[in-house]
Design an enzyme around this catalytic site. Sequence first.
Site, short mmCIF file in Angstrom:
data_model
loop_
_atom_site.label_atom_id
_atom_site.label_comp_id
_atom_site.label_asym_id
_atom_site.label_seq_id
_atom_site.Cartn_x
_atom_site.Cartn_y
_atom_site.Cartn_z
N CYS A 144 41.44 -58.99 6.17
CA CYS A 144 42.67 -58.63 6.33
C CYS A 144 43.60 -59.87 6.56
CB CYS A 144 42.91 -57.39 7.27
SG CYS A 144 41.98 -57.65 8.68
N HIS A 256 49.23 -57.21 11.44
CA HIS A 256 48.61 -58.26 11.76
C HIS A 256 49.66 -59.42 11.89
CE1 HIS A 256 44.68 -56.69 12.02
NE2 HIS A 256 44.08 -57.48 11.14
#
Length: 349
Positions: A144, A256
């Site tokens: 990710c 994130h």
Amino acid sequence: MIKNTVMEAFLPAKEGYVVAVVGATGAVGETMLEILAERNFPIADLIPVASSRSAGSVVSCAGKDYIVQDLESFDPSGVDIALFSAGGDTSKEHAPRFAEAGCYVVDNSSAWRMDEEIALVVPEVNPGALEMARSNHIIANPNCSTIQMVVALKPLHDVVPIERVVVSTYQAVSGAGGKAMDELAKQTGALLNGQTPKTDVFPARIAFNVIPHIDVFLESGYTKEEQKMIDETRKIMGADIAVTATTVRVPVFYGHSESVNVTFSGKMNATQARELLADADGICVVDDPSSEDYPLASEAAGTDPVWVGRIRDDNSFPNSLHLWVVADNVRKGAALNAVQIAEILIRQP
Ligand code: A2P
């Protein structure tokens, strides 16, 4: 819109495809189901698959209910595409069995990513790498943190090649799965109520804390998560870029964030970078210090783009820039990227 690079179809034209979601009861699997529905992926039959623990339970997609199948006894014959997000060991054991049955596997685990024979694909960056999957039928979805970073680096690298990247991440707990999200919620509740929180999933308390440790430590002193960012970035970009990373878990549920310092092989400045990023596929630039506008995990959560801001010249070193890169780690960092790959697999030239 991602460019059409398909020379020859991967799958024949059909009104609908048979799609299996392996790990359908997990944090990423559930989002895969949501995104397939949102993007009107042409589905003839949808098959949610998980472990025997949740076999027989019901999940829904586009308003329809489906019964979860047990992976151990599931026969993949007739499945066109399987989106796997059930951990590396599960994928190592079962993805080859699906691929041998003729289905294309898009695997979200780290099991196949650095295998030289396996395509590691971010559709905005290296869709051409998918060609490798014609023979082996397995495609790896990158880590990710890597996905969102390479989406931001590629439009700049195409104009002035990048020499070095220094990245520090601020990673949400959803990246560690459903149990990790429960742990943050429970620990936060416990601490606010004066109780002692329990720690099972993370190596230290995550509530009201910052942990500079994701995945296991390697002999080099880097963590495996850091090494993944280094190796995967080089493989996806197809370039000998020097990359170093510090990956950090923060008490955020979704999204994130990354501080990325980039050194180019020639002249690149913040104004040019801002223009290039504003024109790039899959990126939204939010970068207006005068109105205190910059990307935030809270705003990126639930959205598709990679958000880039705080674009500024690094005054300490020539040809260098700072970027702040934020994305929903479960969507673009995992489920959306996998569905975008599936969309290329069904595209007709
Ligand atoms: P299950 O619900 O049956 O445990 P998360 O990343 O959110 O923890 O989710 C992991 C997903 O992977 C879940 O859907 C989980 O199913 C599935 N999974 C984990 N281990 C296996 C396994 N050995 N076989 C099949 N599915 C698995």
